[in-house]
Design a protein around this motif. Structure first.
Motif, mmCIF file in Angstrom:
data_model
loop_
_atom_site.group_PDB
_atom_site.id
_atom_site.type_symbol
_atom_site.label_atom_id
_atom_site.label_comp_id
_atom_site.label_asym_id
_atom_site.label_seq_id
_atom_site.Cartn_x
_atom_site.Cartn_y
_atom_site.Cartn_z
ATOM 1 N N ILE A 96 -22.848 19.980 61.822
ATOM 2 C CA ILE A 96 -21.410 19.604 62.306
ATOM 3 C C ILE A 96 -21.676 18.040 62.109
ATOM 4 O O ILE A 96 -22.452 17.416 62.169
ATOM 5 N N SER A 97 -20.389 17.307 61.986
ATOM 6 C CA SER A 97 -20.382 16.146 61.993
ATOM 7 C C SER A 97 -18.811 15.658 62.522
ATOM 8 O O SER A 97 -17.872 16.177 61.825
ATOM 9 N N ILE A 98 -18.940 14.548 63.276
ATOM 10 C CA ILE A 98 -17.424 14.043 63.746
ATOM 11 C C ILE A 98 -17.557 12.797 63.143
ATOM 12 O O ILE A 98 -16.624 12.150 62.601
ATOM 13 N N ASP A 99 -18.332 12.048 63.477
ATOM 14 C CA ASP A 99 -18.204 10.438 63.051
ATOM 15 C C ASP A 99 -19.515 9.935 62.460
ATOM 16 O O ASP A 99 -19.601 8.693 62.118
ATOM 17 N N GLY A 100 -20.503 10.798 61.973
ATOM 18 C CA GLY A 100 -21.614 10.243 61.223
ATOM 19 C C GLY A 100 -22.803 9.566 62.068
ATOM 20 O O GLY A 100 -23.898 8.995 61.692
ATOM 21 N N ASP A 101 -22.804 9.686 63.347
ATOM 22 C CA ASP A 101 -23.728 8.931 64.111
ATOM 23 C C ASP A 101 -24.647 9.702 64.972
ATOM 24 O O ASP A 101 -24.255 10.916 65.597
ATOM 25 N N MET A 102 -25.943 9.690 64.758
ATOM 26 C CA MET A 102 -26.988 10.458 65.432
ATOM 27 C C MET A 102 -27.434 9.934 66.681
ATOM 28 O O MET A 102 -27.768 8.714 66.898
ATOM 29 N N ALA B 42 -21.403 14.253 51.941
ATOM 30 C CA ALA B 42 -20.743 12.869 51.400
ATOM 31 C C ALA B 42 -19.111 13.068 51.634
ATOM 32 O O ALA B 42 -18.384 12.186 52.021
ATOM 33 N N VAL B 43 -18.651 14.376 51.477
ATOM 34 C CA VAL B 43 -17.360 14.745 51.729
ATOM 35 C C VAL B 43 -16.934 14.488 53.351
ATOM 36 O O VAL B 43 -16.175 13.907 53.750
ATOM 37 N N GLY B 44 -17.851 14.991 53.925
ATOM 38 C CA GLY B 44 -17.354 15.453 55.411
ATOM 39 C C GLY B 44 -17.353 14.143 56.363
ATOM 40 O O GLY B 44 -16.976 14.110 57.349
ATOM 41 N N ASN B 45 -18.302 12.994 55.714
ATOM 42 C CA ASN B 45 -18.438 11.941 56.355
ATOM 43 C C ASN B 45 -17.693 10.560 55.987
ATOM 44 O O ASN B 45 -17.769 9.532 56.454
ATOM 45 N N SER B 46 -16.788 11.066 54.804
ATOM 46 C CA SER B 46 -16.088 9.927 54.109
ATOM 47 C C SER B 46 -14.754 9.361 55.007
ATOM 48 O O SER B 46 -14.163 10.285 55.438
ATOM 49 N N LEU B 47 -14.789 7.960 55.341
ATOM 50 C CA LEU B 47 -13.959 7.630 56.208
ATOM 51 C C LEU B 47 -12.442 7.836 55.484
ATOM 52 O O LEU B 47 -11.383 8.145 55.974
ATOM 53 N N LEU B 48 -12.442 7.748 54.150
ATOM 54 C CA LEU B 48 -10.987 7.944 53.318
ATOM 55 C C LEU B 48 -10.639 9.478 53.395
ATOM 56 O O LEU B 48 -9.614 9.585 53.673
ATOM 57 N N VAL B 49 -11.554 10.007 53.353
ATOM 58 C CA VAL B 49 -11.068 11.798 53.538
ATOM 59 C C VAL B 49 -10.689 11.960 54.874
ATOM 60 O O VAL B 49 -9.784 12.419 54.914
ATOM 61 N N LYS B 50 -11.647 11.699 55.820
ATOM 62 C CA LYS B 50 -11.160 12.134 57.122
ATOM 63 C C LYS B 50 -9.905 11.367 57.795
ATOM 64 O O LYS B 50 -9.203 11.977 58.199
ATOM 65 N N PHE C 13 -23.278 25.529 51.004
ATOM 66 C CA PHE C 13 -23.689 24.732 52.333
ATOM 67 C C PHE C 13 -22.290 24.820 53.052
ATOM 68 O O PHE C 13 -21.354 24.444 52.544
ATOM 69 N N ARG C 14 -22.342 25.285 54.273
ATOM 70 C CA ARG C 14 -21.190 24.934 55.286
ATOM 71 C C ARG C 14 -21.342 23.890 56.178
ATOM 72 O O ARG C 14 -22.427 23.711 57.005
ATOM 73 N N LEU C 15 -20.440 23.064 56.373
ATOM 74 C CA LEU C 15 -20.373 21.924 57.407
ATOM 75 C C LEU C 15 -18.741 21.989 58.273
ATOM 76 O O LEU C 15 -18.004 22.113 57.544
ATOM 77 N N LEU C 16 -19.086 21.872 59.414
ATOM 78 C CA LEU C 16 -17.875 21.782 60.291
ATOM 79 C C LEU C 16 -17.736 20.311 60.696
ATOM 80 O O LEU C 16 -18.554 19.633 60.876
ATOM 81 N N THR C 17 -16.493 19.831 60.155
ATOM 82 C CA THR C 17 -15.999 18.340 60.391
ATOM 83 C C THR C 17 -14.788 18.210 60.791
ATOM 84 O O THR C 17 -14.208 19.059 61.369
ATOM 85 N N SER C 18 -14.324 16.988 60.990
ATOM 86 C CA SER C 18 -12.972 16.637 61.414
ATOM 87 C C SER C 18 -12.256 15.285 60.912
ATOM 88 O O SER C 18 -13.074 14.733 60.069
ATOM 89 N N ASP C 19 -11.265 15.285 61.306
ATOM 90 C CA ASP C 19 -10.591 14.108 60.806
ATOM 91 C C ASP C 19 -10.857 12.858 61.513
ATOM 92 O O ASP C 19 -11.733 12.858 62.452
ATOM 93 N N LEU C 20 -10.167 11.505 61.305
ATOM 94 C CA LEU C 20 -10.714 10.305 61.959
ATOM 95 C C LEU C 20 -9.198 9.664 62.179
ATOM 96 O O LEU C 20 -8.528 9.243 61.362
ATOM 97 N N SER C 21 -9.013 9.472 63.624
ATOM 98 C CA SER C 21 -7.706 9.059 64.101
ATOM 99 C C SER C 21 -7.824 7.336 64.359
ATOM 100 O O SER C 21 -9.007 6.836 64.902
ATOM 101 N N GLU C 22 -6.731 6.624 64.479
ATOM 102 C CA GLU C 22 -6.830 5.349 64.956
ATOM 103 C C GLU C 22 -7.248 5.400 66.437
ATOM 104 O O GLU C 22 -7.846 4.460 67.126
ATOM 105 N N ALA C 23 -6.818 6.417 67.219
ATOM 106 C CA ALA C 23 -7.122 6.763 68.515
ATOM 107 C C ALA C 23 -8.737 6.826 68.687
ATOM 108 O O ALA C 23 -9.163 6.361 69.864
ATOM 109 N N TYR C 24 -9.473 7.141 67.786
ATOM 110 C CA TYR C 24 -10.952 7.146 68.042
ATOM 111 C C TYR C 24 -11.365 5.857 67.953
ATOM 112 O O TYR C 24 -12.329 5.495 68.786
#
Length: 410
Positions: A231-237, A310-318, A392-403
């Protein structure tokens, strides 16, 4: 021939109280030191000493409670009393005082409950602040008095571990073996600083199966590798990630009774971890979209994982997902810089089941369908490199200005 054992999952359960043989409490003791009444300390005990296993963060900066848990679980054939967990303060980067405080948390739980076995300890919250041990002592005393096996106590414990979460996260799985029900119940927290190995997350699972520590560790590690570590939301561990599994044996069923029983148990642990992982991503800080990213057709699982991350953590993609923009070009770009030998002429992309790219050729006739899919709160994207059998399966999310606004200060 025996019928296969069926594992059933309840996503919105009563949490750990669903499993016989455990008592819980969640109390407010102002660990955040804000003066506000908020549940922030959870205490859970087993009715009898239990076996346990844990999986922890791989961050080099490791919080004191993680070190304490590891030290306890490394003892041969150790049995534990349960665990205590607080929110509002991570007890990370707090030096020797932090270590002493984490150990004292375990000791306080022993003193207040009158149980001689050690308690595992977990903390989550702001890094770099010392625990207010006076408040912890008062909270531990209050929690010990309120321990109960009722659903209300269980849900209060689940709420007490939350930080920036907007809702509690609980799940229960059950199966029947030789007429006896075996239960695995879990609760978790996590909403930000989420990136595999694992996330800013705590998860606690309990079972009434009788299983030794190595069996628990094998089942938990296998489940985490396919759930919390994908899983990944923002790439920070995080510094504090911990997943613990406890077994009290109250069902009278032993994991070693049969291979089918052990497999059912492993499936139950996996199912609870899987739904808790999805709840964590779905409750990400200011997240509006949950995306199931599947990368397949790779020469190895390692290659598939590289592409997915690479895809799930891309800021442009999110960012494009947040804007409900099916910009597959950003997906292709991120997949390419994963450097696994992707060939454009073999590359396929699907939004849900709708083709966006087939053999490197855009399927523009489907643009309206792509847009409708990406506008949903949950959707699936499949990238197929058509170069091998691995996926490989990854659960990820979008990235908003509210974040950004939410995280610009604490």
């Amino acid at each position: 021939m025996e019928k296969p054992i069926t594992v059933t999952l309840t996503e919105n359960s009563n949490g750990l109280a669903d499993c016989p043989g455990y008592k819980l409490a969640g109390v407010a003791c102002d660990i955040r030191e804000t003066g506000k009444e908020r549940l922030d300390l959870a205490l859970v005990i087993a009715e009898a000493p239990c076996n346990a296993a844990g999986v922890f963060t791989l961050n080099d900066v490791c919080a004191a409670p993680v070190h304490v848990c590891k030290a306890i679980l490394e003892q041969p054939a150790v049995r534990v009393a349960g665990f205590v967990a607080n929110s509002g303060n991570a007890n990370a980067c707090t030096g020797e005082q932090g270590m002493a405080d984490a150990r004292e948390m375990s000791t306080l739980a022993q003193i207040e409950t009158g149980i001689e076995q050690p308690f595992l300890v977990c903390s989550t919250g702001r890094i770099g602040r010392k625990l207010p041990m006076g408040k912890m002592k008062a909270g531990m005393a209050a929690a010990a008095v309120q321990l109960a096996d009722e659903s209300e106590s269980s849900l209060q414990a689940a709420d007490a571990i939350l930080t920036s979460d907007t809702r509690r996260k609980v799940a229960t799985a059950r199966f029947v073996y030789q007429g006896q029900t075996v239960t695995v119940a879990g609760m978790a927290k996590g909403a930000g600083m989420i990136e595999p190995n694992m996330a800013t997350m705590l998860a606690f699972l309990v079972t009434d199966l009788e299983a030794d520590n190595s069996t628990l560790k094998d089942a938990l590690t296998a489940a985490c590798n396919k759930t919390f570590n994908r899983i990944s939301i923002d790439g920070d561990m995080s510094t504090n990630d911990t997943v613990l599994l406890f077994a009290n044996g109250k069902s009278g069923i032993e994991a070693k009774d049969s291979p089918d029983l052990l497999e059912a148990f492993r499936e139950a642990v996996y199912k609870v971890c899987d739904i808790l992982a999805e709840k964590i991503v779905g409750d990400g800080e200011k997240v509006t979209k949950l995306v199931e990213l599947i990368v397949e057709g790779c020469a190895s699982e390692a290659n598939a994982e590289k592409v997915a991350r690479a895809v799930g953590n891309s800021l442009l993609v999110k960012s494009s997902w947040y804007g409900s923009d099916p910009n597959w070009g950003r997906l292709a770009d991120a997949a390419g810089y994963a450097r696994v030998g992707l060939k454009e002429e073999c590359f396929d992309i699907h939004y849900d089941d709708v083709p966006a790219l087939i053999g490197g050729r855009p399927q523009d006739q489907n643009i309206p369908q792509w847009k409708a899919i990406v506008a949903k709160k949950r959707f699936r994207i499949t990238l197929n490199l058509n170069q091998g059998p691995a996926s490989f399966r990854l659960l990820t999310s979008d990235l908003s200005e509210a974040y950004v606004d939410f995280n610009k200060s604490e």
